[in-house]
Structure formats: C-alpha cells, structure tokens
Design a protein around this motif. Structure first.
Motif, mmCIF file in Angstrom:
data_model
loop_
_atom_site.group_PDB
_atom_site.id
_atom_site.type_symbol
_atom_site.label_atom_id
_atom_site.label_comp_id
_atom_site.label_asym_id
_atom_site.label_seq_id
_atom_site.Cartn_x
_atom_site.Cartn_y
_atom_site.Cartn_z
ATOM 1 N N ILE A 1 -39.150 -9.922 -40.017
ATOM 2 C CA ILE A 1 -40.309 -9.920 -40.904
ATOM 3 C C ILE A 1 -40.911 -8.519 -40.923
ATOM 4 O O ILE A 1 -41.131 -7.914 -39.876
ATOM 5 C CB ILE A 1 -41.363 -10.945 -40.440
ATOM 6 C CG1 ILE A 1 -40.791 -12.352 -40.559
ATOM 7 C CG2 ILE A 1 -42.647 -10.811 -41.241
ATOM 8 C CD1 ILE A 1 -41.695 -13.430 -40.019
ATOM 9 N N GLU A 2 -41.158 -8.023 -42.122
ATOM 10 C CA GLU A 2 -41.788 -6.716 -42.265
ATOM 11 C C GLU A 2 -43.261 -6.845 -41.899
ATOM 12 O O GLU A 2 -43.983 -7.679 -42.443
ATOM 13 C CB GLU A 2 -41.657 -6.223 -43.705
ATOM 14 C CG GLU A 2 -42.112 -4.805 -43.895
ATOM 15 C CD GLU A 2 -41.861 -4.319 -45.309
ATOM 16 O OE1 GLU A 2 -42.731 -3.592 -45.821
ATOM 17 O OE2 GLU A 2 -40.824 -4.673 -45.885
ATOM 18 N N VAL A 3 -43.698 -6.033 -40.967
ATOM 19 C CA VAL A 3 -45.056 -6.137 -40.422
ATOM 20 C C VAL A 3 -45.990 -5.203 -41.175
ATOM 21 O O VAL A 3 -45.678 -4.039 -41.381
ATOM 22 C CB VAL A 3 -45.057 -5.785 -38.916
ATOM 23 C CG1 VAL A 3 -46.453 -5.837 -38.350
ATOM 24 C CG2 VAL A 3 -44.127 -6.711 -38.164
ATOM 25 N N GLU A 4 -47.129 -5.754 -41.579
ATOM 26 C CA GLU A 4 -48.172 -4.953 -42.214
ATOM 27 C C GLU A 4 -49.230 -4.652 -41.154
ATOM 28 O O GLU A 4 -49.892 -5.554 -40.645
ATOM 29 C CB GLU A 4 -48.782 -5.703 -43.387
ATOM 30 C CG GLU A 4 -47.795 -5.965 -44.507
ATOM 31 C CD GLU A 4 -48.401 -6.750 -45.643
ATOM 32 O OE1 GLU A 4 -49.602 -6.544 -45.947
ATOM 33 O OE2 GLU A 4 -47.677 -7.572 -46.217
ATOM 34 N N GLU A 5 -49.365 -3.398 -40.841
ATOM 35 C CA GLU A 5 -50.243 -2.942 -39.766
ATOM 36 C C GLU A 5 -51.681 -3.404 -39.946
ATOM 37 O O GLU A 5 -52.326 -3.856 -39.000
ATOM 38 C CB GLU A 5 -50.196 -1.416 -39.681
ATOM 39 C CG GLU A 5 -51.011 -0.831 -38.556
ATOM 40 C CD GLU A 5 -50.422 -1.135 -37.195
ATOM 41 O OE1 GLU A 5 -51.217 -1.368 -36.256
ATOM 42 O OE2 GLU A 5 -49.193 -1.147 -37.064
ATOM 43 N N GLU A 6 -52.190 -3.332 -41.183
ATOM 44 C CA GLU A 6 -53.590 -3.696 -41.404
ATOM 45 C C GLU A 6 -53.842 -5.180 -41.183
ATOM 46 O O GLU A 6 -54.911 -5.580 -40.722
ATOM 47 C CB GLU A 6 -54.065 -3.268 -42.797
ATOM 48 C CG GLU A 6 -53.320 -3.872 -43.971
ATOM 49 C CD GLU A 6 -52.052 -3.111 -44.366
ATOM 50 O OE1 GLU A 6 -51.338 -3.612 -45.244
ATOM 51 O OE2 GLU A 6 -51.782 -2.041 -43.799
ATOM 52 N N LYS A 7 -52.846 -6.018 -41.470
ATOM 53 C CA LYS A 7 -53.025 -7.456 -41.246
ATOM 54 C C LYS A 7 -53.010 -7.787 -39.756
ATOM 55 O O LYS A 7 -53.751 -8.654 -39.301
ATOM 56 C CB LYS A 7 -51.958 -8.252 -41.986
ATOM 57 C CG LYS A 7 -52.174 -8.233 -43.486
ATOM 58 C CD LYS A 7 -51.264 -9.184 -44.187
ATOM 59 C CE LYS A 7 -51.558 -9.168 -45.682
ATOM 60 N NZ LYS A 7 -50.741 -10.138 -46.403
ATOM 61 N N VAL A 8 -52.169 -7.089 -39.007
ATOM 62 C CA VAL A 8 -52.129 -7.313 -37.560
ATOM 63 C C VAL A 8 -53.438 -6.878 -36.935
ATOM 64 O O VAL A 8 -54.023 -7.590 -36.113
ATOM 65 C CB VAL A 8 -50.937 -6.569 -36.910
ATOM 66 C CG1 VAL A 8 -50.993 -6.661 -35.401
ATOM 67 C CG2 VAL A 8 -49.625 -7.110 -37.432
ATOM 68 N N SER A 9 -53.941 -5.722 -37.344
ATOM 69 C CA SER A 9 -55.197 -5.235 -36.759
ATOM 70 C C SER A 9 -56.374 -6.126 -37.172
ATOM 71 O O SER A 9 -57.275 -6.367 -36.370
ATOM 72 C CB SER A 9 -55.450 -3.781 -37.148
ATOM 73 O OG SER A 9 -55.582 -3.657 -38.541
ATOM 74 N N ALA A 10 -56.358 -6.647 -38.407
ATOM 75 C CA ALA A 10 -57.425 -7.555 -38.845
ATOM 76 C C ALA A 10 -57.391 -8.842 -38.023
ATOM 77 O O ALA A 10 -58.448 -9.373 -37.639
ATOM 78 C CB ALA A 10 -57.281 -7.864 -40.327
ATOM 79 N N LEU A 11 -56.193 -9.351 -37.757
ATOM 80 C CA LEU A 11 -56.067 -10.563 -36.943
ATOM 81 C C LEU A 11 -56.590 -10.325 -35.537
ATOM 82 O O LEU A 11 -57.362 -11.131 -35.011
ATOM 83 C CB LEU A 11 -54.598 -11.011 -36.870
ATOM 84 C CG LEU A 11 -54.328 -12.163 -35.913
ATOM 85 C CD1 LEU A 11 -54.812 -13.473 -36.514
ATOM 86 C CD2 LEU A 11 -52.858 -12.247 -35.588
ATOM 87 N N MET A 12 -56.194 -9.216 -34.948
ATOM 88 C CA MET A 12 -56.589 -8.943 -33.573
ATOM 89 C C MET A 12 -58.102 -8.743 -33.459
ATOM 90 O O MET A 12 -58.702 -9.199 -32.488
ATOM 91 C CB MET A 12 -55.837 -7.726 -33.031
ATOM 92 C CG MET A 12 -54.321 -7.915 -32.964
ATOM 93 S SD MET A 12 -53.769 -9.421 -32.119
ATOM 94 C CE MET A 12 -54.249 -9.086 -30.452
ATOM 95 N N THR A 13 -58.717 -8.104 -34.435
ATOM 96 C CA THR A 13 -60.169 -7.927 -34.353
ATOM 97 C C THR A 13 -60.904 -9.244 -34.593
ATOM 98 O O THR A 13 -61.945 -9.491 -33.976
ATOM 99 C CB THR A 13 -60.664 -6.874 -35.366
ATOM 100 O OG1 THR A 13 -60.250 -7.238 -36.679
ATOM 101 C CG2 THR A 13 -60.134 -5.496 -35.029
ATOM 102 N N SER A 14 -60.369 -10.105 -35.464
ATOM 103 C CA SER A 14 -61.053 -11.378 -35.714
ATOM 104 C C SER A 14 -60.901 -12.350 -34.550
ATOM 105 O O SER A 14 -61.737 -13.231 -34.368
ATOM 106 C CB SER A 14 -60.537 -12.018 -37.004
ATOM 107 O OG SER A 14 -59.185 -12.396 -36.858
ATOM 108 N N LEU A 15 -59.845 -12.197 -33.752
ATOM 109 C CA LEU A 15 -59.619 -13.098 -32.616
ATOM 110 C C LEU A 15 -60.086 -12.520 -31.292
ATOM 111 O O LEU A 15 -59.963 -13.170 -30.256
ATOM 112 C CB LEU A 15 -58.133 -13.456 -32.518
ATOM 113 C CG LEU A 15 -57.534 -14.184 -33.713
ATOM 114 C CD1 LEU A 15 -56.056 -14.460 -33.482
ATOM 115 C CD2 LEU A 15 -58.270 -15.469 -34.004
#
Length: 106
Positions: A31-45
């Motif tokens: 799966i191609e990873v989108e950096e901004e989505k990973v960082s958004a997930l980590m900050t929201s959790l």
C-alpha cells in the motif's frame, strides 16, 4: 481506514503503534503510504488507548437512529425472496421429469 487498521493490528500484536510502524505494516502489503494521513492519524490518537477509542465509537453509534426505512426495504426483499424460492421449487420439479428416470451412473 487502512491507516487505522494498521494501527489496530500493531496494537493487537502487542507492538507500540508509531508512525514508522504503521508505514511499515502498510508498505509490507504494497500500500502506498501518504505521510500526511499517517501523521494526522497519530496526532488524533495521541494519548488515547484502544479501549477509549472503542468506547467513544460505541457512544457515537448509539446516537445513530435505528434503521426505519431499511427495515421496510428488508421486508420487501423478503417478499421477493419468497417468490424466487417458489419459482426455484417449480423449476426443480420440472427438472426431475427431464431425466426420465435415468441417472448419470445407472
């Protein structure tokens, strides 16, 4: 959703979910990873446990109204399913006559 799934898989495996670990899980299955989505997930959790997230999700689901129109369409689908079952039974009866008593291995 795939980012959250990777996060939950890491947590269930006993690993500490981090941005790098989430990226590694997703990359391992192509799966191609989108950096901004990973960082958004980590900050929201950040600072939340999986148990807290589940409780929070259940509270949100309990505020959703029960399925009113879906139940009506379900009964219509059941009625059409009964008609299809009757047609299938009629077809089976006519197929029994087609073999004229001979079986494949007789």
């Amino acid at each position: 959703m795939k980012y959250l799934a990777a996060y939950l898989l890491l947590n269930a495996a006993g690993n500490t979910p981090s941005a790098d670990n989430v990226k590694a899980v997703l990359a391992s299955v192509g799966i191609e990873v989108e950096e901004e989505k990973v960082s958004a997930l980590m900050t929201s959790l950040e600072g939340k446990t999986v148990a807290d997230l589940i409780t929070e999700g259940n509270e949100k689901l309990s505020s959703v109204p029960a399925a009113g129109p879906a139940a009506a369409s379900g009964s219509a689908a059941a009625a059409s399913g009964e008609a299809a079952a009757e047609e299938a039974a009629e077809e089976n009866e006519s197929e029994e006559d087609d073999d004229m008593g001979f079986g494949l291995f007789d």
